[in-house]
Enzyme design. Structure first.
Site, PDB file in Angstrom:
ATOM      1  CE1 TYR A  87      -2.726   6.601  12.583  1.00 45.37           C
ATOM      2  CE2 TYR A  87      -1.184   7.789  11.172  1.00 45.37           C
ATOM      3  CZ  TYR A  87      -1.936   6.667  11.450  1.00 45.37           C
ATOM      4  OH  TYR A  87      -1.915   5.586  10.577  1.00 45.37           O
TER       5      TYR A  87
ATOM      6  CG  HIS B 120      -6.510  -0.237  14.395  1.00 45.45           C
ATOM      7  ND1 HIS B 120      -5.181  -0.500  14.173  1.00 45.45           N
ATOM      8  CD2 HIS B 120      -7.132  -1.431  14.499  1.00 45.45           C
ATOM      9  CE1 HIS B 120      -5.016  -1.799  14.121  1.00 45.45           C
ATOM     10  NE2 HIS B 120      -6.175  -2.397  14.321  1.00 45.45           N
TER      11      HIS B 120
END
Ligand code: DQA
Length: 184
Positions: free
Chosen positions: A60, A136
């Site tokens: 991430y 996402h």
């Protein structure tokens, strides 16, 4: 002081251009969806995304949620969008925010996080919002099997995944380009 810059997306911007996360409402022709002549957009982030920067940075990245929020507010301003970024670890709170968007006709950029894969409650709420772009950060199709299915996707305008935090910029660009178009 050195100005932090962001390396993702097509709109590299400085965090210091954002003086506040809030934009003061002024009189507009449509107070529900417009602020100071700008179209309101909610960026809603689900469970664990408040831990961006600390959480699995190899997936991430190292940017925090606050830095992401500042960046998106600034990106939005450049697109004449009044962007408000919210994050919650509570499913019911996210459902409430989606109801707010449905009732007030506000476009949503949504990262439903883990709820993507199983929350019919979030999917049912998303189905009520005219424009939702699902984002996402990671490529959910290149990860574990359980992440490959989204129960949200059937109810959204489109899905951006795997393009890192730049996916949020692309989603805002789509919303900006869609203003005035029919939402059906
Ligand atoms: C995510 C992917 C989900 O599978 C995961 O549960 C998240 C983040 C992403 O942005 O890549 O929390 O939505």
């Amino acid at each position: 002081m050195r100005r932090p810059t962001f390396k993702w997306g097509w709109a590299a911007l400085s965090a210091e251009r954002v003086t506040s996360g809030r934009i003061t409402p002024v009189s507009t022709s449509d107070p529900t969806t417009r602020i100071a002549g700008m179209t309101r957009v909610l960026v809603l982030n689900g469970a664990n995304l408040g831990r961006l920067g600390k959480r699995q940075p190899e997936i991430y990245g190292s940017t925090t949620h606050q830095q992401l929020a500042d960046h998106l507010i600034s990106t939005g301003a450049g697109l004449r969008l009044a962007v408000e970024v919210r994050q919650t670890d509570l499913e019911g709170e996210l459902v409430g925010w989606l109801h707010e968007a449905a009732d007030e006709g506000i476009a949503v950029v949504l990262n439903p996080a883990a709820w993507t894969h199983y929350s019919i409650a979030v999917a049912d709420a998303v189905a009520q919002v005219p424009v939702v772009v699902e984002v996402h950060i990671s490529n959910i199709h290149a990860r574990e099997e359980f992440r490959r299915h989204s129960v949200i996707s059937p109810y959204v305008r489109g899905v951006i995944c795997g393009l890192g935090l730049g996916g949020y910029d692309l989603a805002l660009a789509h919303v900006a380009a869609s203003i005035g178009e029919p939402t059906a």
